[in-house]
Design a protein around this motif. Structure first.
Motif, short mmCIF file in Angstrom:
data_model
loop_
_atom_site.label_atom_id
_atom_site.label_comp_id
_atom_site.label_asym_id
_atom_site.label_seq_id
_atom_site.Cartn_x
_atom_site.Cartn_y
_atom_site.Cartn_z
N ILE A 206 0.87 -1.18 0.00
CA ILE A 206 0.00 0.00 0.00
C ILE A 206 0.91 1.23 0.00
N SER A 207 0.72 2.07 -0.99
CA SER A 207 1.60 3.23 -1.13
C SER A 207 0.75 4.50 -1.01
N ILE A 208 1.16 5.39 -0.11
CA ILE A 208 0.34 6.55 0.25
C ILE A 208 0.83 7.80 -0.49
N HIS A 209 -0.09 8.47 -1.17
CA HIS A 209 0.28 9.67 -1.96
C HIS A 209 -0.73 10.81 -1.83
N VAL A 210 -1.39 10.92 -0.69
CA VAL A 210 -2.33 12.03 -0.48
C VAL A 210 -1.60 13.21 0.16
N PRO A 211 -2.08 14.43 -0.07
CA PRO A 211 -1.49 15.56 0.66
C PRO A 211 -1.93 15.53 2.12
N LEU A 212 -1.19 16.21 2.98
CA LEU A 212 -1.61 16.32 4.38
C LEU A 212 -2.61 17.45 4.51
N MET A 213 -3.81 17.08 4.98
CA MET A 213 -4.87 18.07 5.23
C MET A 213 -5.62 17.56 6.46
N LYS A 214 -6.59 18.37 6.93
CA LYS A 214 -7.38 17.91 8.08
C LYS A 214 -7.96 16.52 7.81
N LYS A 215 -8.46 16.35 6.58
CA LYS A 215 -9.13 15.10 6.21
C LYS A 215 -8.19 13.90 6.13
N THR A 216 -6.91 14.15 5.86
CA THR A 216 -5.99 13.02 5.69
C THR A 216 -5.11 12.81 6.92
N TYR A 217 -5.26 13.65 7.95
CA TYR A 217 -4.50 13.45 9.19
C TYR A 217 -4.91 12.10 9.79
N HIS A 218 -3.95 11.23 10.03
CA HIS A 218 -4.20 9.89 10.55
C HIS A 218 -5.23 9.12 9.70
N LEU A 219 -5.18 9.36 8.39
CA LEU A 219 -6.06 8.60 7.49
C LEU A 219 -5.83 7.10 7.70
N ILE A 220 -4.56 6.76 7.91
CA ILE A 220 -4.23 5.36 8.21
C ILE A 220 -4.07 5.25 9.72
N ASP A 221 -5.12 4.74 10.37
CA ASP A 221 -5.13 4.64 11.84
C ASP A 221 -5.22 3.16 12.23
N GLU A 222 -5.45 2.93 13.50
CA GLU A 222 -5.46 1.56 14.02
C GLU A 222 -6.50 0.68 13.28
N ARG A 223 -7.71 1.23 13.12
CA ARG A 223 -8.75 0.43 12.46
C ARG A 223 -8.34 0.05 11.04
N LYS A 224 -7.75 0.99 10.32
CA LYS A 224 -7.38 0.73 8.93
C LYS A 224 -6.22 -0.27 8.87
#
Ligand code: NAP
Length: 327
Positions: A206-224
């Motif tokens: 899994i390769s992450i390429h989103v910008p950092l914004m409020k919506k993407t803060y901790h986008l990948i968290d424990e549940r994910k």
């Protein structure tokens, strides 16, 4: 004619710096560390422009004392260090350096992916620490196949798409999750759209390429992270805070996932005490994905081009906050 004043917050490559120095009354911060916030505030108070780096926090506190500041030319594609809303409100232009670093950054995402999959760093350390005693062994440093595996791209923008292009050469099945569907790329690169949970469940890498914004803060968290395969690896060269590092540590030590490769951290420079650094299944780099000779020089040139365009009365080629044109 009096030259406009520019504060350049670090020694960017000569190719761009030369142009800036020739055209502007430029002051350059020559320390290798970022200028403290107080210095940025002091300098901003006296200049027409800032040439900034992603480590410089530029917000209302800076704008409040900078009546003549008109443009911030960022030496990066990401600009999460700048309060764009506040800048726009005050009619300050913000520019960045997109595209030129896309392929270089995608190359590095690929280098990280290969390194974590095939345990390249561990293998290097294995020899250097004198552990290689038995010659060839059938189960020595077993890795994971990249060829034919499933890749999940989170954020199919310029860099995400460039990574997807590379996956074709490895005959990978590529899934992507992004705010906007890209039917053309789905067709030309053979990609399949998936919601984030499905992508996490089905991908080997899994390769992450989103910008950092409020919506993407901790986008990948424990549940994910818990949704990922136990054999999967995560690669992040977007921005550190997109991944919850504490949850990632748990995932790696409790065996929810197999590995991680990180060019970015929640706090940079990350401390040597960061527990992630103790793990063999983690590959790390100090935020260098766009760091090639040619790309960094071209980025510096773009900073100069954006500044010159603005002070020549043109719209800078890489204007981020286009709403500023209405102010
Ligand atoms: P980009 O072209 O703007 O791509 C970002 C993509 O992410 C866009 O397709 C965007 O979709 C999507 N996206 C935004 N928010 C999302 C969300 N909440 N969920 C899913 N997808 C979302 O930017 P880029 O040039 O590829 O760069 C991406 C990031 O990489 C930069 O912002 C920067 O932080 C990072 N970067 C890091 C390095 C390094 O040295 N490590 C170097 C270069 C870049 P929409 O356009 O539809 O919103």
């Amino acid at each position: 004619m009096q030259k406009h004043k520019v504060f350049v917050t670090r020694e960017i490559p000569e190719r761009g710096l030369r142009i800036i120095k020739k055209r502007f009354d430029a002051e350059v911060w020559t320390d290798s560390a970022s200028p403290p916030k107080q210095v940025i505030i002091q300098k901003a108070a006296k200049v027409d422009a800032l040439a900034s780096l992603l480590t410089d926090k530029i917000d209302a506190e800076v704008f409040d004392v900078a009546p003549s500041l008109k443009i911030i030319a960022q030496f990066a594609v990401g600009y999460d260090n700048i309060d764009i809303k506040e800048a726009t409100k005050r009619g300050i232009y913000v520019t960045n350096t997109p595209r030129v670093l896309t392929e270089t950054t995608a190359d590095f995402a690929w280098a990280l992916l290969m390194a974590v999959a095939r345990r390249v760093v561990e293998a290097d350390k294995y020899i250097r620490s004198g552990k290689w005693k038995v010659g060839w062994h059938p189960t020595m440093i077993l890795g994971r196949d990249v060829y034919g595996a499933t890749l999940g791209i989170v954020g199919l923008g310029r860099i995400g798409a460039a990574v997807a292009k590379r996956a074709r050469g490895f005959d990978m099945r590529t899934l992507y999750y992004s705010t906007t569907r890209r039917p053309n790329l789905e067709k030309t690169l053979g990609l399949a759209f998936a919601d984030l949970d499905t992508l996490l469940q089905k991908s080997d890498f899994i390769s992450i390429h989103v910008p950092l914004m409020k919506k993407t803060y901790h986008l990948i968290d424990e549940r994910k992270l818990k949704l990922m395969k136990k054999t999967a690896c995560i690669i992040n060269n977007s921005r550190g805070p997109v991944v919850d590092e504490k949850a990632l540590y748990k995932a790696l030590t409790e065996g929810w996932i197999a590995g991680a490769a990180l060019d970015v951290f929640e706090h940079e420079p990350t401390s040597v005490d960061n527990p992630l650094l103790k793990l063999d299944n983690v590959v790390v780099a100090p935020h260098i994905s766009s760091s090639s000779y040619e790309t960094r020089s071209r980025m510096a040139e773009m900073v100069a081009e954006n500044l010159i365009a603005f002070f020549d009365g043109r719209i800078p080629p890489n204007l981020v906050n286009r709403e500023v044109l209405k102010t």
